[in-house]
Motif scaffolding. Structure first.
Motif, mmCIF file in Angstrom:
data_model
loop_
_atom_site.group_PDB
_atom_site.id
_atom_site.type_symbol
_atom_site.label_atom_id
_atom_site.label_comp_id
_atom_site.label_asym_id
_atom_site.label_seq_id
_atom_site.Cartn_x
_atom_site.Cartn_y
_atom_site.Cartn_z
ATOM 1 N N PHE A 392 22.881 18.379 28.569
ATOM 2 C CA PHE A 392 21.550 18.984 28.484
ATOM 3 C C PHE A 392 20.436 17.946 28.372
ATOM 4 O O PHE A 392 19.268 18.305 28.301
ATOM 5 C CB PHE A 392 21.526 19.960 27.298
ATOM 6 N N ARG A 393 20.805 16.692 28.355
ATOM 7 C CA ARG A 393 19.807 15.613 28.242
ATOM 8 C C ARG A 393 19.412 15.042 29.594
ATOM 9 O O ARG A 393 18.468 14.254 29.694
ATOM 10 C CB ARG A 393 20.360 14.502 27.338
ATOM 11 N N TYR A 394 20.128 15.435 30.651
ATOM 12 C CA TYR A 394 19.868 14.853 31.962
ATOM 13 C C TYR A 394 19.714 15.915 33.049
ATOM 14 O O TYR A 394 20.261 15.810 34.133
ATOM 15 C CB TYR A 394 20.984 13.861 32.329
ATOM 16 N N GLY A 395 18.984 16.970 32.705
ATOM 17 C CA GLY A 395 18.636 17.948 33.730
ATOM 18 C C GLY A 395 19.613 19.077 33.917
ATOM 19 O O GLY A 395 20.315 19.134 34.931
ATOM 20 N N ALA A 396 19.665 19.975 32.958
ATOM 21 C CA ALA A 396 20.536 21.157 33.072
ATOM 22 C C ALA A 396 19.734 22.324 33.639
ATOM 23 O O ALA A 396 18.651 22.628 33.137
ATOM 24 C CB ALA A 396 21.109 21.528 31.714
ATOM 25 N N PRO A 397 20.243 22.988 34.671
ATOM 26 C CA PRO A 397 19.516 24.136 35.227
ATOM 27 C C PRO A 397 19.743 25.389 34.380
ATOM 28 O O PRO A 397 20.731 25.472 33.636
ATOM 29 C CB PRO A 397 20.148 24.310 36.612
ATOM 30 N N PRO A 398 18.864 26.369 34.468
ATOM 31 C CA PRO A 398 19.156 27.668 33.836
ATOM 32 C C PRO A 398 20.463 28.200 34.430
ATOM 33 O O PRO A 398 20.655 28.161 35.646
ATOM 34 C CB PRO A 398 17.969 28.539 34.248
ATOM 35 N N HIS A 399 21.353 28.654 33.576
ATOM 36 C CA HIS A 399 22.653 29.104 34.082
ATOM 37 C C HIS A 399 23.255 30.162 33.163
ATOM 38 O O HIS A 399 22.812 30.360 32.030
ATOM 39 C CB HIS A 399 23.618 27.922 34.237
ATOM 40 N N GLY A 400 24.263 30.826 33.678
ATOM 41 C CA GLY A 400 24.949 31.856 32.901
ATOM 42 C C GLY A 400 26.285 32.180 33.530
ATOM 43 O O GLY A 400 26.586 31.751 34.649
ATOM 44 N N GLY A 401 27.069 32.923 32.814
ATOM 45 C CA GLY A 401 28.392 33.260 33.329
ATOM 46 C C GLY A 401 29.091 34.272 32.465
ATOM 47 O O GLY A 401 28.488 34.904 31.590
ATOM 48 N N VAL A 402 30.393 34.391 32.677
ATOM 49 C CA VAL A 402 31.161 35.431 31.998
ATOM 50 C C VAL A 402 32.617 35.008 31.896
ATOM 51 O O VAL A 402 33.094 34.186 32.690
ATOM 52 C CB VAL A 402 31.049 36.771 32.768
ATOM 53 N N GLY A 403 33.301 35.570 30.936
ATOM 54 C CA GLY A 403 34.741 35.408 30.810
ATOM 55 C C GLY A 403 35.399 36.769 30.736
ATOM 56 O O GLY A 403 35.023 37.612 29.905
ATOM 57 N N PHE A 404 36.345 37.024 31.638
ATOM 58 C CA PHE A 404 37.132 38.254 31.628
ATOM 59 C C PHE A 404 38.526 37.950 31.098
ATOM 60 O O PHE A 404 38.976 36.806 31.151
ATOM 61 C CB PHE A 404 37.337 38.812 33.042
ATOM 62 N N GLY A 405 39.220 38.977 30.672
ATOM 63 C CA GLY A 405 40.650 38.879 30.441
ATOM 64 C C GLY A 405 41.369 39.618 31.557
ATOM 65 O O GLY A 405 41.211 40.843 31.685
ATOM 66 N N LEU A 406 42.122 38.896 32.397
ATOM 67 C CA LEU A 406 42.876 39.567 33.464
ATOM 68 C C LEU A 406 43.822 40.596 32.871
ATOM 69 O O LEU A 406 44.007 41.695 33.416
ATOM 70 C CB LEU A 406 43.641 38.534 34.288
ATOM 71 N N ASP A 407 44.427 40.261 31.725
ATOM 72 C CA ASP A 407 45.362 41.191 31.074
ATOM 73 C C ASP A 407 44.647 42.485 30.675
ATOM 74 O O ASP A 407 45.189 43.580 30.838
ATOM 75 C CB ASP A 407 45.972 40.534 29.830
ATOM 76 N N ARG A 408 43.429 42.333 30.140
ATOM 77 C CA ARG A 408 42.654 43.514 29.740
ATOM 78 C C ARG A 408 42.285 44.366 30.950
ATOM 79 O O ARG A 408 42.271 45.594 30.881
ATOM 80 C CB ARG A 408 41.372 43.083 29.013
ATOM 81 N N ILE A 409 41.951 43.707 32.050
ATOM 82 C CA ILE A 409 41.598 44.455 33.258
ATOM 83 C C ILE A 409 42.775 45.323 33.698
ATOM 84 O O ILE A 409 42.617 46.512 34.003
ATOM 85 C CB ILE A 409 41.183 43.487 34.389
ATOM 86 N N VAL A 410 43.963 44.730 33.714
ATOM 87 C CA VAL A 410 45.163 45.485 34.113
ATOM 88 C C VAL A 410 45.445 46.589 33.106
ATOM 89 O O VAL A 410 45.782 47.724 33.470
ATOM 90 C CB VAL A 410 46.380 44.541 34.234
ATOM 91 N N GLN A 411 45.291 46.273 31.825
ATOM 92 C CA GLN A 411 45.540 47.269 30.787
ATOM 93 C C GLN A 411 44.642 48.491 30.959
ATOM 94 O O GLN A 411 45.097 49.635 30.876
ATOM 95 C CB GLN A 411 45.306 46.677 29.400
ATOM 96 N N ARG A 412 43.353 48.248 31.224
ATOM 97 C CA ARG A 412 42.430 49.370 31.329
ATOM 98 C C ARG A 412 42.619 50.140 32.637
ATOM 99 O O ARG A 412 42.400 51.345 32.699
ATOM 100 C CB ARG A 412 40.977 48.886 31.217
ATOM 101 N N LEU A 413 43.033 49.438 33.696
ATOM 102 C CA LEU A 413 43.310 50.125 34.960
ATOM 103 C C LEU A 413 44.435 51.129 34.774
ATOM 104 O O LEU A 413 44.353 52.277 35.216
ATOM 105 C CB LEU A 413 43.664 49.107 36.039
ATOM 106 N N PHE A 414 45.508 50.695 34.101
ATOM 107 C CA PHE A 414 46.666 51.558 33.891
ATOM 108 C C PHE A 414 46.549 52.412 32.627
ATOM 109 O O PHE A 414 47.419 53.236 32.353
ATOM 110 C CB PHE A 414 47.942 50.708 33.819
#
Length: 434
Positions: A392-414
Motif C-alpha cells: 500500500f506504500r507504492y500505489g495500490a488501486p481501489p480493489h475488492g473481492g470475495v471468498g466462497f466455500g466450494l463445499d458450501r456451494i455444493v451443500q446448499r445446492l443439494f
C-alpha cells in the motif's frame, strides 16, 4: 477390443463390445441369471441364459460377489426393461478382482448407513450412483468457475499454503514446524490476492485448500475446505464485485442445467437460476427479522437461525434463493475492509443461498494511512506485517473481492444438513482419516 462405457452402450445396440465394472446385483432366476454392473457412467444389465452359456461363464458368475470387478465381451441387445435400454449377452467373462462378502456398507442404496460409517468407507460409498453424482456435479462447478473467470480476463494464481502468519484471526491458525521455525497453514489467500492485484494482474482468482483451526464440531464447519477466491482492481464500489458474483452464479447454474441433468435428477433437484439477486443492508435485514420476532443486536452478525430466516425473506419478498446482505458492522470484519462514511459499517457483504452464508467479500481499504489507522484500532501494527504493508506504500488501486466455500456451494445446492456430504474426504476436529 477398446472398453465401452455403459453410457455409450445404447447407441451400440447390435454390436459386440467389451465392458468392465463393478457388480451391483447378481440375481439367480432359475434358468436365467441377471448381473447388474456399474461403472462411472451408469448401469448395464448382463443376461445369462444358463443352458446357452459355457460352463466357464456359469461357474464364474455363480460365485460372484457384489462389488467384484469384472470384464465382459459380448453382444449388446436392445431391451426396454434393462436399466439403460440395452442388455449384454456375454461371450467372454473374466473376474478381475473378487470382493469379500459382505461389504462394510451397502452400495446399492437399499440399506442406509449413517454418514460417519459411510465416510469411514468412502471409496465404497462413492460406488453408489447418487453419491457419485454429487461429485460429478461438484467437478462441473469447479470447471464452470474456471471457464467463467477465464472468459472475464481473470488470471489464475497459486498462492503459498505455508505462511508466517494469518490474514484474519491468529487463533484460527494451524502451527507447523518449518525447519526449526514456526510457520502456519494458510487460512486465506487474501493478502496474496491483494499482492497480485497490486502487482499489475488487476484481476485474479484461485481455487485451492484453506485451513481453519476452529474446534467446531458442527454440521457446517470444517478444518480444511476448498476456497474459490477472486480479487479485482480499479473498482468503484463493492457493487462491482457483487455484479461479477451474480454473473458467475447465473453462468454456473445454467451450465449445470445443461450438463448435469442426469445427476441432478437422481437427487430431484430443480435448479432455479436467479433473475436478479436482491441486495439489502444488514440494518434492513435485521428490521425484517424483527418483524418476524427475531431480534439481533446492532453490531452482531446473524446466527444460524437468523441466516435461515433471511433465506426465507429472500424467497418471500424477492422470489429468489440468493441474497446479498451488505454494510456489515466494522466489528465483524477484518481491518482491511473499506469503512463506510457512517463510521459504523464496512463496504462488505455476505451472500446467502437457501439460508446459509456461502460467500464473504467487499471492497478493501487501499489507502496506506487509513489502513494503518484501521489496523491500529484493531490492535494490529500494519508496518510489522512486512511485505503486506509495503503493498500500500507504492500505489495500490481501489480493489475488492470475495471468498466462497466450494463445499458450501455444493451443500446448499443439494440442501444437505451436513457439509461433510459435499466433501470427498472431509476434515474436522475429530476426523483426519481416511
Amino acid at each position: 477390443m477398446e472398453r465401452t462405457l455403459f453410457s455409450d452402450c445404447p447407441k451400440k445396440a447390435g454390436q459386440r463390445v467389451s465392458v468392465s465394472g463393478w457388480v451391483q446385483e447378481n440375481r439367480d432366476m432359475g434358468g436365467l441369471r441377471f448381473v447388474i454392473l456399474k461403472d462411472c457412467s451408469g448401469l448395464l444389465q448382463i443376461v445369462i441364459v444358463k443352458k446357452a452359456t459355457s460352463k466357464e461363464i456359469n461357474d464364474a458368475v455363480s460365485g460372484l460377489t457384489r462389488e467384484s470387478v469384472v470384464e465382459i465381451e459380448g453382444a449388446l441387445k436392445a431391451s426396454e426393461k434393462a436399466p439403460n435400454g440395452v442388455e449384454l449377452i456375454p461371450e467372454k467373462f473374466a473376474v478381475l478382482g473378487k470382493a469379500e462378502s459382505p461389504t462394510p456398507i451397502d452400495t446399492g442404496g437399499k440399506i442406509e448407513s449413517d454418514l460417519s460409517k459411510r465416510l469411514d468407507h468412502r471409496f465404497l460409498d462413492l460406488r453408489n450412483e447418487k453419491s457419485l453424482a454429487i461429485f460429478k456435479v461438484r467437478s462441473r462447478i469447479y470447471k464452470s468457475c474456471v471457464d467463467f473467470f477465464d472468459s472475464k480476463g481473470f488470471t489464475n494464481i497459486n498462492t503459498p499454503k505455508i505462511t508466517t502468519g494469518g490474514a484474519e484471526s491468529g487463533a484460527d491458525l494451524f502451527p507447523i514446524v518449518y525447519f526449526g521455525r514456526e510457520a502456519f497453514l494458510s487460512q486465506s489467500p487474501q493478502q496474496y490476492k491483494q499482492m497480485m492485484v497490486c502487482a499489475g494482474f488487476e484481476k485474479v482468482y484461485e481455487i485451492a485448500p484453506v485451513f481453519r483451526a476452529e474446534n467446531s464440531n458442527t454440521p457446517r464447519h470444517q478444518t480444511e475446505f476448498t476456497g474459490i477466491d477472486f480479487e479485482m482492481g480499479f473498482i468503484k464500489h463493492t457493487s462491482d464485485v457483487m455484479d461479477v458474483i451474480e454473473e458467475l452464479f447465473k453462468h454456473v447454474l445454467t451450465d449445470l442445467k445443461n450438463n448435469c441433468s442426469k445427476e441432478l435428477a437422481l437427487w430431484k433437484i430443480e435448479l432455479k437460476i436467479p433473475k436478479k439477486i436482491p441486495r439489502i443492508t444488514m440494518a434492513e435485514a435485521k428490521k425484517l427479522l424483527k418483524e418476524k420476532g427475531k431480534v439481533l443486536p446492532e453490531n452482531e452478525d446473524f446466527d444460524p437461525e437468523g441466516e435461515r430466516m433471511v433465506g426465507e425473506i429472500a424467497k418471500e419478498k424477492f422470489g429468489e434463493e440468493f441474497i446479498f446482505v451488505t454494510n456489515y458492522p466494522i466489528g465483524k470484519r477484518p481491518f482491511y475492509h473499506y469503512y463506510n462514511a457512517d463510521g459504523k459499517t464496512t463496504d462488505g457483504f455476505d451472500m446467502l443461498w437457501n439460508g446459509v452464508e456461502i460467500a464473504t467479500g467487499g471492497q478493501r481499504e487501499h489507502r496506506y494511512e487509513i489502513l494503518k489507522k484501521q489496523a491500529k484500532d484493531k490492535g494490529i501494527d500494519l508496518d510489522s506485517m512486512g511485505w503486506y504493508a509495503e503493498l500500500f506504500r507504492y500505489g495500490a488501486p481501489p480493489h475488492g473481492g470475495v471468498g466462497f466455500g466450494l463445499d458450501r456451494i455444493v451443500q446448499r445446492l443439494f440442501k444437505f444438513e451436513n457439509i461433510r456430504e459435499a466433501v470427498l474426504l472431509p476434515r474436522d476436529p475429530i476426523r483426519i482419516s481416511p
